[in-house]
Design a protein around this motif. Structure first.
Motif, PDB file in Angstrom:
ATOM      1  N   GLU A  69      52.521  55.458 -96.241  1.00  0.00           N
ATOM      2  CA  GLU A  69      53.909  55.457 -96.711  1.00  0.00           C
ATOM      3  C   GLU A  69      54.438  56.883 -96.853  1.00  0.00           C
ATOM      4  N   THR A  70      53.610  57.803 -97.322  1.00  0.00           N
ATOM      5  CA  THR A  70      54.029  59.204 -97.419  1.00  0.00           C
ATOM      6  C   THR A  70      54.343  59.751 -96.037  1.00  0.00           C
ATOM      7  N   LEU A  71      53.463  59.495 -95.081  1.00  0.00           N
ATOM      8  CA  LEU A  71      53.704  59.962 -93.723  1.00  0.00           C
ATOM      9  C   LEU A  71      54.963  59.314 -93.149  1.00  0.00           C
ATOM     10  N   ARG A  72      55.166  58.034 -93.406  1.00  0.00           N
ATOM     11  CA  ARG A  72      56.360  57.326 -92.935  1.00  0.00           C
ATOM     12  C   ARG A  72      57.621  57.983 -93.496  1.00  0.00           C
ATOM     13  N   LYS A  73      57.609  58.301 -94.774  1.00  0.00           N
ATOM     14  CA  LYS A  73      58.778  58.944 -95.394  1.00  0.00           C
ATOM     15  C   LYS A  73      59.046  60.311 -94.786  1.00  0.00           C
TER      16      LYS A  73
END
Length: 87
Positions: free
Chosen positions: A37-41
């Motif tokens: 999710e961090t990478l997606r953001k």
């Protein structure tokens, strides 16, 4: 978030997506020690100012030097000019 910050975040995210290539987001995130999710953001520009250590971990996982990332960002988005204006 200013329009410039949003543009900068989107551009940085695009650089990471290109560096990731065919690798899955989950694989790269796991290799960097961050959540998918961090990478997606970051990749979508919703996290325009990721922490230095997050960027460093992603660069290492993607086998891209921090210097290369910084140069690509400065060259493509005019950060150097914007930095000079804000100094």
């Amino acid at each position: 978030m200013t329009p410039w910050e949003r543009q900068r975040g989107e551009h940085f995210g695009a650089l990471l997506r290109r560096a990731r290539g065919e690798r899955s987001m989950v694989d790269v995130a796991a290799a960097a020690g961050v959540s998918a999710e961090t990478l997606r953001k970051i990749e979508t520009g919703r996290a325009p100012t990721p922490a230095f250590f997050t960027v460093a971990a992603l660069a290492a996982a993607l086998e891209v030097s921090m210097d290369e990332l910084a140069a690509a960002c400065a060259q493509d988005t005019g950060w150097e000019e914007a930095s000079a204006l804000s100094a």
